[in-house]
Design a protein around this motif. Structure first.
Motif, PDB file in Angstrom:
ATOM      1  N   ARG A   5       0.843  -1.195   0.000  1.00  0.00           N
ATOM      2  CA  ARG A   5       0.000   0.000   0.000  1.00  0.00           C
ATOM      3  C   ARG A   5       0.887   1.258   0.000  1.00  0.00           C
ATOM      4  NH1 ARG A   5      -5.220   0.212   1.513  1.00  0.00           N
ATOM      5  NH2 ARG A   5      -5.099  -1.556   2.929  1.00  0.00           N
ATOM      6  N   ALA A   6       1.939   1.229   0.842  1.00  0.00           N
ATOM      7  CA  ALA A   6       2.850   2.375   0.927  1.00  0.00           C
ATOM      8  C   ALA A   6       3.571   2.599  -0.407  1.00  0.00           C
ATOM      9  CB  ALA A   6       3.859   2.155   2.050  1.00  0.00           C
ATOM     10  N   VAL A   7       4.068   1.503  -1.013  1.00  0.00           N
ATOM     11  CA  VAL A   7       4.836   1.653  -2.263  1.00  0.00           C
ATOM     12  C   VAL A   7       3.923   2.127  -3.396  1.00  0.00           C
ATOM     13  CG1 VAL A   7       6.293   0.519  -3.965  1.00  0.00           C
ATOM     14  CG2 VAL A   7       6.424  -0.171  -1.567  1.00  0.00           C
ATOM     15  N   PHE A   8       2.772   1.495  -3.549  1.00  0.00           N
ATOM     16  CA  PHE A   8       1.883   1.879  -4.652  1.00  0.00           C
ATOM     17  C   PHE A   8       1.400   3.322  -4.464  1.00  0.00           C
ATOM     18  CE2 PHE A   8       0.933  -2.872  -5.260  1.00  0.00           C
ATOM     19  CZ  PHE A   8       1.794  -2.958  -6.344  1.00  0.00           C
ATOM     20  N   THR A   9       1.144   3.713  -3.214  1.00  0.00           N
ATOM     21  CA  THR A   9       0.725   5.096  -2.953  1.00  0.00           C
ATOM     22  C   THR A   9       1.854   6.059  -3.323  1.00  0.00           C
ATOM     23  OG1 THR A   9      -0.710   4.300  -1.175  1.00  0.00           O
ATOM     24  CG2 THR A   9      -0.170   6.648  -1.183  1.00  0.00           C
ATOM     25  N   ALA A  10       3.092   5.701  -2.920  1.00  0.00           N
ATOM     26  CA  ALA A  10       4.242   6.552  -3.267  1.00  0.00           C
ATOM     27  C   ALA A  10       4.393   6.674  -4.777  1.00  0.00           C
ATOM     28  CB  ALA A  10       5.514   5.970  -2.652  1.00  0.00           C
TER      29      ALA A  10
END
Lengths: 325, 325
Positions: A54-59
């Protein structure tokens, strides 16, 4: 029939820097408009791994990331859970135990929803276990080593989004030539595909493979194979003669249907891309200046010098380079 | 021109039990009549390693084992040392540092004497470094890993007893697919040959390869290769598409000249060999009995039972098996 694309990552894709593989996945899923479903069933740390992605895709600019986490085969029949795939543009399956993933998902309504998403145009893929499960015949497990040996590896049934091939991962890092060849030795009709870590095999239109990432994708084609795998004794090294081998780094294109190498395009490093983009911007300005009719090369160079002064963050460059003097 | 044979062992050949590889070397060198010269120059423990091979070759029935150990290039010009090869039927080079071996021997009178012995009919070979040095183009060193990368490995000049190929060793155990392919990527005319540990590639008549031992010999044929090795950047994974791959376990025969697989003969385990030999002895006795004209199957079975009683060390067997009753 093949509206979507498949994305088989060999595991350990970069999540902090040089995220070329996950960036390519996001682009394939529609970029900022992507709606990505993460299925972490293969992982034993399912909740944590969802938060990582979630963090990577959001970034990487994705606005919607949804978790779908069946923890039993029964849960893959839950209509509410299955409905979360309805408008997914990307489905990402994490690494871990591919037999857990395949036995919970394959042949269930959730499995059917993944097929539907793919045929609707979504990108379906994942890393490690999430890559292995894409094919019809799936490597369940096996042991490492370069030389193929009898009973080195085991097949099970995968999602079947692509027929006629078997996908192995962590290919270079876990020395899996032997286990991939042992599968092809027993089933020469299967194309063996081994994906290195931080590398992806992207399959479009159901047969056009492109390689993205830091390592290579290895293709073992047993079309003309001679083998003794139907008779060799347990653990004996296998005869595996006449296979065609393709090692394909980033920028390679391969046709899985005809089993032929198409072309290799050297990927341009991001720095060079920025340079070229800057040069293109300059050229566009030049074209505008020419159109506005107050231009000569000397004029242009002078204007460029003036422009540079307004952008003090850029490195000073010798203007003689653009000055026809 | 190719009176002798070559013997490329992938290292770590068994010296205590199941010494199939060294037994095959001794047989190739003439068995009990063999006169074997051991060259331990690649090893840092030259004296000790000679004693190991002297013990093994003696245990395998060889009467004469001679050490020839140049410890500088100058010593390979010493006529007394070179003369020790005059009546060798086998030359065995030990493992260690193949660059030390090749730089002390290649192009010297000792190197020439090795060529002469080979052309006279001797078997010339060795293990690990002693295998690599046999070819004209020799892998000097390199790094492990499955995926070929630019500058992964380095070529130097070997003895040149066989042209057109490059020999790598410890192939499976040190994961050397990548380094062998990186050599073939830069020089597709070279046939890449990787030999596993406790395994030998035996080459007769200059081109007929047979595999002996526990592992396999891997052949990488770049005749139809597409590669970017002439332009790829340092450490980049290499494009290596369209190679033909052969993994050849014991009993495989391969023609190096035509680059084609010839046949595979399943090696018979030594126990079965002994059983068949015993059965043959029984048949010969039966034939003699028939010739001496006092025989019927029942007579023969009775005689066999009597014979058994004189050999009490054998396991008791149900005589009904040979009794026509």
């Amino acid at each position: 029939m093949h509206a979507g694309s498949l994305f088989a990552i060999g595991g350990a894709e970069a999540k902090l820097r040089r995220r070329n593989v996950l960036r390519a996945f996001v682009a394939e899923a529609g970029g900022a408009d992507a709606r990505i479903v993460v299925i972490p069933t293969a992982s034993s740390l399912g909740v944590e791994v969802v938060e990582v992605y979630r963090a990577v895709f959001t970034a990487l600019g994705v606005s919607t990331v949804v978790a779908v986490r069946p923890e039993s085969r029964a849960e893959s029949y839950d209509p509410d859970l299955v409905a979360r795939l309805d408008d997914a543009t990307g489905i990402f399956m994490t690494g871990g135990n591919q037999l857990k993933l395949s036995s919970f998902v394959t042949g269930t309504p959730l499995g059917a929803a993944i097929h539907q998403a793919y045929h609707r145009g979504a990108v379906v893929g994942g890393t490690s276990a999430g890559a292995s499960i894409l094919s019809d015949h799936m490597i369940a497990f096996g042991s490492g080593g370069s030389t193929p040996k009898q009973r080195m590896s085991q097949l099970a049934v995968g999602l079947g989004l692509i027929p006629g091939m078997v996908i192995d991962q962590h290919f270079e890092q876990r020395n899996r030539y032997g286990r991939l060849m042992s599968i092809v030795a027993q089933s020469p009709s299967l194309l063996g595909v081994g994906v290195d870590e931080d590398t992806a095999a992207v399959v479009r239109q159901g047969h056009l493979l492109e390689v993205v990432g830091r390592g290579a994708v290895t293709v073992v084609d047993g079309s003309n194979l001679t083998s003794n795998a139907y008779t060799a004794k347990r653990t004996a090294p296998l005869l595996f003669s006449g296979a065609t081998l393709h090692v394909l780094p980033a920028g390679s294109h391969f046709d899985l249907a005809t089993r032929t190498f198409v072309r290799h395009v050297t990927p341009v490093p991001p720095d060079e891309v920025r340079e070229v983009q800057a040069a293109e911007a300059d050229l566009r300005r030049l074209a505008r200046d020419i159109a506005s009719d107050d231009v000569s090369p000397a004029n242009y160079a002078r204007r460029l010098r003036r422009g540079r002064q307004h952008r003090p963050s850029e490195e000073a460059q010798p203007t003689a380079m653009v000055d026809p003097q």
